[in-house]
Write a protein that holds these residues in place. Structure first.
Motif, PDB file in Angstrom:
ATOM      1  N   SER A 187      44.366   0.995  15.323  1.00 44.27           N
ATOM      2  CA  SER A 187      45.322   0.373  14.407  1.00 44.27           C
ATOM      3  C   SER A 187      44.552  -0.340  13.304  1.00 44.27           C
ATOM      4  N   VAL A 188      44.758   0.080  12.041  1.00 42.94           N
ATOM      5  CA  VAL A 188      44.033  -0.514  10.918  1.00 42.94           C
ATOM      6  C   VAL A 188      44.887  -1.506  10.146  1.00 42.94           C
ATOM      7  N   GLY A 189      46.189  -1.489  10.328  1.00 39.62           N
ATOM      8  CA  GLY A 189      47.053  -2.473   9.687  1.00 39.62           C
ATOM      9  C   GLY A 189      47.137  -2.362   8.185  1.00 39.62           C
ATOM     10  N   GLY A 190      46.974  -1.175   7.627  1.00 40.98           N
ATOM     11  CA  GLY A 190      47.066  -1.001   6.180  1.00 40.98           C
ATOM     12  C   GLY A 190      46.852   0.442   5.799  1.00 40.98           C
ATOM     13  N   ILE A 191      46.806   0.703   4.490  1.00 41.76           N
ATOM     14  CA  ILE A 191      46.592   2.063   3.990  1.00 41.76           C
ATOM     15  C   ILE A 191      45.505   2.038   2.936  1.00 41.76           C
TER      16      ILE A 191
ATOM     17  N   THR B 186      37.736  -0.547   9.404  1.00 42.42           N
ATOM     18  CA  THR B 186      37.658  -1.314  10.640  1.00 42.42           C
ATOM     19  C   THR B 186      39.062  -1.456  11.210  1.00 42.42           C
ATOM     20  N   GLY B 187      39.191  -1.219  12.504  1.00 42.28           N
ATOM     21  CA  GLY B 187      40.487  -1.320  13.158  1.00 42.28           C
ATOM     22  C   GLY B 187      40.362  -1.921  14.542  1.00 42.28           C
ATOM     23  N   ARG B 188      41.503  -2.096  15.195  1.00 42.84           N
ATOM     24  CA  ARG B 188      41.540  -2.675  16.531  1.00 42.84           C
ATOM     25  C   ARG B 188      42.335  -1.774  17.465  1.00 42.84           C
TER      26      ARG B 188
ATOM     27  N   ALA C 255      33.581  -5.668  21.743  1.00 41.80           N
ATOM     28  CA  ALA C 255      34.621  -6.395  22.471  1.00 41.80           C
ATOM     29  C   ALA C 255      34.019  -7.652  23.070  1.00 41.80           C
ATOM     30  N   THR C 256      34.875  -8.615  23.365  1.00 40.38           N
ATOM     31  CA  THR C 256      34.464  -9.861  24.007  1.00 40.38           C
ATOM     32  C   THR C 256      35.244 -10.000  25.306  1.00 40.38           C
ATOM     33  N   ILE C 257      34.499 -10.073  26.411  1.00 36.64           N
ATOM     34  CA  ILE C 257      35.113 -10.164  27.732  1.00 36.64           C
ATOM     35  C   ILE C 257      35.153 -11.623  28.162  1.00 36.64           C
ATOM     36  N   PRO C 258      36.320 -12.155  28.472  1.00 35.45           N
ATOM     37  CA  PRO C 258      36.432 -13.564  28.873  1.00 35.45           C
ATOM     38  C   PRO C 258      35.763 -13.807  30.228  1.00 35.45           C
TER      39      PRO C 258
ATOM     40  N   LYS D 177      38.278  -9.541  35.788  1.00 38.90           N
ATOM     41  CA  LYS D 177      38.226  -8.737  37.006  1.00 38.90           C
ATOM     42  C   LYS D 177      38.333  -7.248  36.686  1.00 38.90           C
ATOM     43  N   ASN D 178      37.899  -6.443  37.638  1.00 34.39           N
ATOM     44  CA  ASN D 178      37.952  -5.000  37.497  1.00 34.39           C
ATOM     45  C   ASN D 178      39.387  -4.551  37.234  1.00 34.39           C
ATOM     46  N   GLY D 179      39.592  -3.845  36.118  1.00 38.84           N
ATOM     47  CA  GLY D 179      40.922  -3.369  35.752  1.00 38.84           C
ATOM     48  C   GLY D 179      41.593  -4.180  34.668  1.00 38.84           C
ATOM     49  N   ASP D 180      41.039  -5.345  34.319  1.00 40.19           N
ATOM     50  CA  ASP D 180      41.614  -6.134  33.229  1.00 40.19           C
ATOM     51  C   ASP D 180      41.491  -5.385  31.905  1.00 40.19           C
ATOM     52  N   LYS D 181      42.501  -5.533  31.047  1.00 39.70           N
ATOM     53  CA  LYS D 181      42.482  -4.893  29.733  1.00 39.70           C
ATOM     54  C   LYS D 181      42.184  -5.923  28.649  1.00 39.70           C
ATOM     55  N   ILE D 182      41.305  -5.571  27.725  1.00 36.59           N
ATOM     56  CA  ILE D 182      40.931  -6.463  26.637  1.00 36.59           C
ATOM     57  C   ILE D 182      41.003  -5.709  25.311  1.00 36.59           C
ATOM     58  N   ASP D 183      41.122  -6.454  24.219  1.00 37.72           N
ATOM     59  CA  ASP D 183      41.134  -5.848  22.885  1.00 37.72           C
ATOM     60  C   ASP D 183      39.719  -5.473  22.475  1.00 37.72           C
ATOM     61  N   CYS D 184      39.605  -4.465  21.644  1.00 36.14           N
ATOM     62  CA  CYS D 184      38.299  -4.082  21.110  1.00 36.14           C
ATOM     63  C   CYS D 184      38.432  -3.763  19.619  1.00 36.14           C
ATOM     64  N   THR D 185      37.312  -3.874  18.917  1.00 32.39           N
ATOM     65  CA  THR D 185      37.250  -3.634  17.482  1.00 32.39           C
ATOM     66  C   THR D 185      36.416  -2.396  17.212  1.00 32.39           C
ATOM     67  N   VAL D 186      36.905  -1.537  16.318  1.00 34.10           N
ATOM     68  CA  VAL D 186      36.242  -0.274  15.986  1.00 34.10           C
ATOM     69  C   VAL D 186      35.851  -0.310  14.516  1.00 34.10           C
ATOM     70  N   SER D 187      34.585  -0.035  14.213  1.00 34.78           N
ATOM     71  CA  SER D 187      34.085  -0.083  12.834  1.00 34.78           C
ATOM     72  C   SER D 187      33.276   1.166  12.531  1.00 34.78           C
ATOM     73  N   THR D 188      33.463   1.711  11.328  1.00 41.20           N
ATOM     74  CA  THR D 188      32.737   2.928  10.949  1.00 41.20           C
ATOM     75  C   THR D 188      31.245   2.656  10.824  1.00 41.20           C
TER      76      THR D 188
END
Length: 369
Positions: A148-152, A168-170, A97-100, A104-115
């Motif tokens: 969420s992988v966005g495909g099959i 790889t998903g998000r 993940a990349t934190i801007p 602040k404490n409690g902010d939500k950010i996107d993350c990427t998951v890879s096998t």
């Protein structure tokens, strides 16, 4: 009368063209679109975790089974051997993940998951709570949630159908920042603006614009401008930076570039590309290989077997080479028109551009991506 109307219309058209030309020449760009504050940057974090709930598409690695056992033990479950856990229902993953800045404490950010191992797909999986750490080892965020992988990606009977990369998903908003990210804006008395790309002319213009309108500024090098913070803004730096980034400067012309992507055969040629006198020869050799199945039948009552084999035929077609000459100061249109006249494909164009650059004829930066 008609002549006067025609002259009036001609003058109006001329004035409109001149006005558009002046507007194009005097176009302005905000400083915020060209620079960023030195030291104000994103922060990258990474973690190791487990995705569960997979329909047999997980990995079968030993490390994943051990991790599953340790996870269950931490949750208070007693398990004797890690191989008691069903294989394929979970997968070891790396979470990034990349934190801007200023998070602040409690902010939500996107993350990427890879096998990490041999998992086939993360479709339908859920990431178990994973700690995300900074390079210094400090825990910065925690990630969890459905992937969420966005495909099959389906395999059946030796046939595979895939619409996206499913290893790889998000997880949108899946990571929660656990502590404030402290970011300083400048030093005690100044703020440094860093250009997104080095340009001596542009950095000089930015320094002059800031000095003329806001505060003393000087160009330190080809990509940095140091601005002195007025006393009234020492405790209000956000307002000061807001004033700086909304100032406008005249942009500079880009360097002549040719960008080539050899994997896709894409070639992008800038409008300012020039050529010194050159001659280009282009020839093409086509090699075609075809195979046809044939069978050898044994003689009657010989107890032989029918044997199948392939008979290959190779043909080589060599077309005549074409020679074109390019005069001095040829531009983009001249180059494209000449190459199209000899039927150059994008892949061949890449080789020709590389050869022109090597010979010194191509007056542009050749970038291969």
């Amino acid at each position: 009368m008609k002549l006067i109307k025609k002259l009036t219309a001609l003058i109006m058209i001329t004035m409109m063209i001149a006005s558009n030309t002046v507007m194009a020449i005097e176009s302005k760009v905000r400083i915020m679109d060209l620079t960023h504050i030195k030291g104000v940057r994103d922060n990258q974090v990474v973690g190791y975790g487990i995705v569960v709930g997979l329909p047999g598409t997980g990995d079968n690695s030993r490390s994943t089974q051990i991790t599953n056992k340790m996870l269950l033990m931490n949750l208070g479950t007693v398990i004797e051997q890690e191989n008691y856990i069903q294989k394929g229902s979970s997968a070891a993953v790396i979470v990034t993940a990349t934190i801007p800045p200023f998070s602040k404490n409690g902010d939500k950010i996107d993350c990427t998951v890879s096998t990490l191992a041999d998992a086939k797909s993360l479709e339908g999986g859920v990431l178990v709570q994973t700690i995300l750490k900074a390079p210094n080892g400090e825990a910065v965020a925690v990630a969890q949630g459905p992937v969420s992988v966005g495909g099959i990606n389906k395999i059946a009977g030796g046939t595979q159908q895939r619409t996206a990369i499913t290893t790889t998903g998000r997880i949108p908003g899946g990571a929660i920042v656990e502590r404030d990210i402290t970011t300083d804006i400048g030093d005690e008395t100044s703020v440094t603006l860093s250009l997104d790309k080095s340009d001596y002319t542009l950095v000089s213009r930015i320094a002059q614009t800031i000095s003329s309108n806001v505060a003393p500024a000087k160009a330190i090098d080809g990509s940095s401008v140091q601005v002195q913070i007025p006393e009234k803004f020492l405790n209000d730096r956000v307002t000061f930076v807001s004033i700086l980034e909304n100032l406008e400067v005249s942009p500079t012309l880009e360097r002549a570039r040719v960008v080539v992507n050899e994997r896709t055969g894409t070639v992008v040629i800038g409008s300012d590309v020039k050529l010194l006198p050159a001659a280009v020869a282009h020839g093409n050799i086509t090699v075609t290989v075809t195979t046809s199945p044939e069978f050898s039948q044994p003689n009657p009552f010989s107890n032989g077997e029918t044997v199948g084999f392939e008979n290959a035929e190779i043909s080589v077609n060599k077309t005549n080479a074409s020679l074109i000459s390019m005069p001095a100061n040829s531009n983009l249109n001249d180059l494209v028109r000449a190459l199209n006249s000899i039927g150059v494909a994008p892949i061949d164009l890449i080789s020709i551009l590389q050869a022109l650059k090597k010979s010194g004829s191509l007056q542009a930066e050749l970038i291969i991506i």
